[in-house]
Design a protein around this motif. Structure first.
Motif, PDB file in Angstrom:
ATOM      1  N   GLN A  25       0.800  -1.222   0.000  1.00 14.85           N
ATOM      2  CA  GLN A  25       0.000   0.000   0.000  1.00 14.85           C
ATOM      3  C   GLN A  25       0.833   1.274   0.000  1.00 14.85           C
ATOM      4  O   GLN A  25       0.297   2.357  -0.188  1.00 14.85           O
ATOM      5  N   SER A  26       2.148   1.141   0.245  1.00 17.24           N
ATOM      6  CA  SER A  26       2.988   2.327   0.391  1.00 17.24           C
ATOM      7  C   SER A  26       4.381   2.059  -0.173  1.00 17.24           C
ATOM      8  O   SER A  26       5.044   1.105   0.230  1.00 17.24           O
ATOM      9  N   TYR A  27       4.802   2.927  -1.080  1.00 23.38           N
ATOM     10  CA  TYR A  27       6.157   2.820  -1.627  1.00 23.38           C
ATOM     11  C   TYR A  27       7.191   2.973  -0.514  1.00 23.38           C
ATOM     12  O   TYR A  27       8.192   2.252  -0.475  1.00 23.38           O
ATOM     13  N   THR A  28       6.943   3.893   0.403  1.00 25.22           N
ATOM     14  CA  THR A  28       7.876   4.106   1.514  1.00 25.22           C
ATOM     15  C   THR A  28       7.975   2.853   2.373  1.00 25.22           C
ATOM     16  O   THR A  28       9.079   2.416   2.718  1.00 25.22           O
ATOM     17  N   ALA A  29       6.838   2.254   2.697  1.00 27.40           N
ATOM     18  CA  ALA A  29       6.839   1.014   3.479  1.00 27.40           C
ATOM     19  C   ALA A  29       7.567  -0.096   2.729  1.00 27.40           C
ATOM     20  O   ALA A  29       8.277  -0.908   3.328  1.00 27.40           O
ATOM     21  N   ARG A  30       7.437  -0.115   1.418  1.00 26.20           N
ATOM     22  CA  ARG A  30       8.135  -1.117   0.601  1.00 26.20           C
ATOM     23  C   ARG A  30       9.644  -0.937   0.698  1.00 26.20           C
ATOM     24  O   ARG A  30      10.390  -1.912   0.814  1.00 26.20           O
ATOM     25  N   LEU A  31      10.105   0.305   0.673  1.00 25.88           N
ATOM     26  CA  LEU A  31      11.540   0.559   0.837  1.00 25.88           C
ATOM     27  C   LEU A  31      12.013   0.077   2.201  1.00 25.88           C
ATOM     28  O   LEU A  31      13.047  -0.588   2.304  1.00 25.88           O
ATOM     29  N   PHE A  32      11.282   0.423   3.264  1.00 26.76           N
ATOM     30  CA  PHE A  32      11.655  -0.037   4.602  1.00 26.76           C
ATOM     31  C   PHE A  32      11.707  -1.561   4.659  1.00 26.76           C
ATOM     32  O   PHE A  32      12.622  -2.135   5.255  1.00 26.76           O
ATOM     33  N   LYS A  34      12.420  -3.608   2.348  1.00 27.72           N
ATOM     34  CA  LYS A  34      13.569  -4.130   1.603  1.00 27.72           C
ATOM     35  C   LYS A  34      14.895  -3.875   2.313  1.00 27.72           C
ATOM     36  O   LYS A  34      15.910  -4.452   1.957  1.00 27.72           O
ATOM     37  N   GLY A  35      14.889  -2.974   3.292  1.00 27.92           N
ATOM     38  CA  GLY A  35      16.067  -2.774   4.127  1.00 27.92           C
ATOM     39  C   GLY A  35      17.020  -1.682   3.663  1.00 27.92           C
ATOM     40  O   GLY A  35      16.877  -1.099   2.586  1.00 27.92           O
ATOM     41  N   GLN A  41      20.710   2.224  -2.051  1.00 29.97           N
ATOM     42  CA  GLN A  41      20.802   2.132  -3.507  1.00 29.97           C
ATOM     43  C   GLN A  41      19.905   3.178  -4.163  1.00 29.97           C
ATOM     44  O   GLN A  41      20.324   3.880  -5.088  1.00 29.97           O
ATOM     45  N   LYS A  42      18.666   3.295  -3.688  1.00 30.40           N
ATOM     46  CA  LYS A  42      17.744   4.268  -4.264  1.00 30.40           C
ATOM     47  C   LYS A  42      18.252   5.700  -4.057  1.00 30.40           C
ATOM     48  O   LYS A  42      18.143   6.534  -4.957  1.00 30.40           O
ATOM     49  N   LEU A  43      18.814   5.971  -2.891  1.00 29.65           N
ATOM     50  CA  LEU A  43      19.379   7.301  -2.637  1.00 29.65           C
ATOM     51  C   LEU A  43      20.494   7.592  -3.634  1.00 29.65           C
ATOM     52  O   LEU A  43      20.559   8.684  -4.215  1.00 29.65           O
ATOM     53  N   MET A  74      15.426  11.269   3.369  1.00 30.84           N
ATOM     54  CA  MET A  74      14.575  11.170   4.562  1.00 30.84           C
ATOM     55  C   MET A  74      14.264   9.713   4.896  1.00 30.84           C
ATOM     56  O   MET A  74      14.228   9.328   6.069  1.00 30.84           O
ATOM     57  N   VAL A  75      14.056   8.895   3.884  1.00 31.09           N
ATOM     58  CA  VAL A  75      13.816   7.470   4.127  1.00 31.09           C
ATOM     59  C   VAL A  75      15.049   6.843   4.776  1.00 31.09           C
ATOM     60  O   VAL A  75      14.932   6.085   5.753  1.00 31.09           O
ATOM     61  N   LEU A  76      16.218   7.173   4.262  1.00 29.10           N
ATOM     62  CA  LEU A  76      17.450   6.636   4.844  1.00 29.10           C
ATOM     63  C   LEU A  76      17.607   7.095   6.290  1.00 29.10           C
ATOM     64  O   LEU A  76      17.942   6.299   7.167  1.00 29.10           O
TER      65      LEU A  76
END
Length: 109
Positions: A25-32, A34-35, A41-43, A74-76
């Motif tokens: 449901q959330s791209y941000t949650a998906r990044l979290f 995946k670790g 890598q995305k940064l 911010m995600v990192l």
């Protein structure tokens, strides 16, 4: 439309709140989910895209890529437990100091 710098603090709060949310449901949650390696890598990818935009594209594209870069930063930060206030404090301490002098004074070279 909000245009002041508080938007970064608000973005961080939203990003941090996405920890543990449904990755479907959330791209941000998906990044979290995946670790850290995927987040880093995305940064890196966004940093490269920002550099490419700076070298060959319009200011509007640079601004758009910069927004993507800041979001992924911010995600990192949220992943690593870095509070933006700590970053702002470090920047405030460096204010008015020559970049060369500040770099030479670092003990963690």
């Amino acid at each position: 439309m909000m245009t002041d710098t508080h938007i970064l603090d608000q973005l961080y709060a939203v990003v941090n709140a996405r920890k543990g949310d449904d990755p479907d449901q959330s791209y941000t949650a998906r990044l979290f989910a995946k670790g850290t390696p995927k987040i880093a890598q995305k940064l890196g990818e966004e940093a490269v895209e920002t550099v490419i935009a700076a070298l060959a594209e319009s200011p509007e594209n640079v601004a758009s890529e910069s927004a993507d870069l800041l979001y992924h930063l911010m995600v990192l930060w949220a992943d690593k437990g870095v509070d933006p206030a700590d970053v702002w404090a470090i920047l405030a301490q460096r204010q008015g100091i020559s970049g060369l002098a500040e770099k030479a004074a670092r003990t963690d070279k």
